[in-house]
Design a protein around this motif. Structure first.
Motif, short mmCIF file in Angstrom:
data_model
loop_
_atom_site.label_atom_id
_atom_site.label_comp_id
_atom_site.label_asym_id
_atom_site.label_seq_id
_atom_site.Cartn_x
_atom_site.Cartn_y
_atom_site.Cartn_z
N UNK A 1 0.79 -0.88 -0.01
CA UNK A 1 -0.29 -0.28 -0.35
C UNK A 1 1.12 1.49 -0.69
N UNK A 2 0.42 1.94 -0.64
CA UNK A 2 1.23 3.16 -1.07
C UNK A 2 1.32 4.59 0.20
N UNK A 3 1.76 4.75 0.59
CA UNK A 3 1.25 5.93 1.99
C UNK A 3 2.48 7.31 1.69
N UNK A 4 1.85 8.56 1.43
CA UNK A 4 2.39 10.03 1.46
C UNK A 4 3.60 9.89 2.84
N UNK A 5 4.49 10.61 2.21
CA UNK A 5 6.30 10.91 2.86
C UNK A 5 6.76 11.93 2.22
N UNK A 6 6.42 13.29 3.07
CA UNK A 6 6.60 14.10 3.38
C UNK A 6 8.35 14.50 3.47
N UNK A 7 8.89 14.58 3.86
CA UNK A 7 10.41 14.29 3.87
C UNK A 7 10.72 15.34 4.43
N UNK A 8 9.84 16.15 5.89
CA UNK A 8 10.37 17.06 6.56
C UNK A 8 11.71 16.87 7.27
N UNK A 9 12.48 17.69 7.31
CA UNK A 9 13.93 17.89 7.13
C UNK A 9 14.67 18.56 8.47
N UNK A 10 15.14 18.17 9.69
CA UNK A 10 15.15 20.09 10.61
C UNK A 10 16.42 19.74 10.58
N UNK A 11 16.98 20.97 11.59
CA UNK A 11 18.11 20.91 11.84
C UNK A 11 18.46 19.85 12.69
N UNK A 12 17.92 19.53 13.38
CA UNK A 12 18.28 17.79 14.82
C UNK A 12 18.35 16.94 13.30
N UNK A 13 17.65 16.86 12.68
CA UNK A 13 17.73 15.54 11.68
C UNK A 13 18.87 15.49 11.01
N UNK A 14 19.08 17.02 10.26
CA UNK A 14 20.65 16.81 9.69
C UNK A 14 21.86 17.51 10.85
N UNK A 15 21.73 17.31 11.91
CA UNK A 15 23.01 17.08 12.57
C UNK A 15 22.81 15.97 13.34
#
Length: 340
Positions: free
Chosen positions: A1-15
């Motif tokens: 089943x497909x799902x939506x993935x907005x790929x929100x990237x925060x500063x914490x995730x980049x760190x």
């Protein structure tokens, strides 16, 4: 089943990503976010430059794994950035025009130097197959079987936290497991992300499609914000014309998705229309049934390294059919079978 993935990237995730502490899913999300827009790519480059200036990232030749306090490290980044901005404003008040020009030149020079040095170090190897199937072994232990008229590109040495390759055409991947270095395949607009598994990827420029069939393990198949997670025996296809990514299923159990590599087809009580669909895809032919009653017929048989003529003869003998040709179309004639 497909799902939506907005790929929100925060500063914490980049760190976490720069520190090498991001999970495979988080690393893939960062890469997808970067690819979504030029603004994201620019922000990624700037944050990476700042992070490397603080010495917070391990180099590729590191031999030991360091445990990072991501929250503390990112706090240091913010503090350093605030201090730099404050100092710049003090200098600007003394001589604003000169300092602004100088700051612009320094920023432009720094970004240019970073882009040139960072990307110039990535030496890509390209392997192209012509009229034969070839095998490619990567340094991480992964194995690629490249179909005819296909191209694979990969770096001479993978990055510290990601293994990326580019594919044009079709290939079967047997990826060496590595929980800290996801294996990412770029095939046209699609991104396929795995840890360690075996699967088939077919990118067709002529049909404007990308298809993935999974033999073992789990695979993330995404295009933009669309994503589908595939498990063994599952297949999904992205069609550029419709812009849709969806699981297709159906004929995967016949072995047709791997026929180019294995030369095997397997039918276990499959309906005659399903059998014909598989043969058409495997041998690039058109086959038609004389009447609808023939769709009720079912077939159980295995073929390996067989010619098209031999396969048609076996089907005709088994189901009491006759084979004829009309131009480029193969016609199967018979009375058919009763409904089950």
């Amino acid at each position: 089943m497909s799902k939506q993935s907005p790929h929100i990237v925060t500063n914490e995730l980049l760190a976490k990503y720069f520190a090498g502490e991001a999970s495979d899913a988080e690393s893939a999300a960062v890469m997808m976010w970067v690819a979504e827009s030029a603004a994201n790519e620019e922000a990624f480059v700037q944050q990476k430059m700042l992070w490397e200036d603080l010495g917070a990232v391990m180099t590729d030749d590191a031999t030991t794994h360091t445990s990072f306090d991501v929250d503390a490290a990112w706090a240091n980044v913010k503090t350093a950035k605030a201090t730099a901005v404050s100092n710049q404003r003090k200098l600007e008040r003394r001589n604003p025009w000169i300092m602004r020009i100088a700051a612009s030149l320094v920023l432009l020079g720094g970004i240019t130097y970073f882009l040139r040095s960072y990307f110039a170090e990535v030496q890509m190897t390209e392997v192209a197959s012509a009229s034969e199937i070839i095998n490619v072994d990567l340094l991480d232990g992964s194995h690629i079987t490249l179909n005819e008229e296909s191209i694979i590109q990969y770096p001479e040495e993978f990055a510290a936290n990601l293994r990326q390759v580019n594919l044009k055409g079709e290939a079967f991947f047997e990826v060496e497991p590595d929980t800290v270095k996801p294996f990412v395949i770029h095939a046209g607009p699609a991104i396929i992300t795995v840890l360690g598994t075996s699967f088939n990827v077919k990118s067709s420029a002529m049909e404007d499609t990308v298809a993935v069939f999974v033999a073992t393990g789990r695979v993330s198949f995404s295009v933009g914000t669309q994503e589908v997670i595939l498990t063994p025996g599952e297949k999904a296809t992205y069609t550029a014309k419709s812009g849709l990514l969806a699981s297709t299923g159906g004929s995967t159990s016949t072995g047709v998705d791997q026929f180019w590599r294995t030369r095997r087809l397997s039918f276990a009580g499959h309906s005659l229309p399903d059998v014909i669909d598989a043969i058409e895809e495997a041998y690039f032919v058109d086959i038609e049934l004389e009447n609808e009653q023939m769709a009720n017929c079912r077939l159980s048989v295995n073929f390996e390294n067989d010619s098209l003529n031999n396969i048609l003869d076996v089907i005709a003998l088994t189901l009491d059919l006759k084979v004829s040709k009309s131009g480029n179309v193969i016609l199967l004639k018979g009375t058919g079978c009763p409904e089950n």
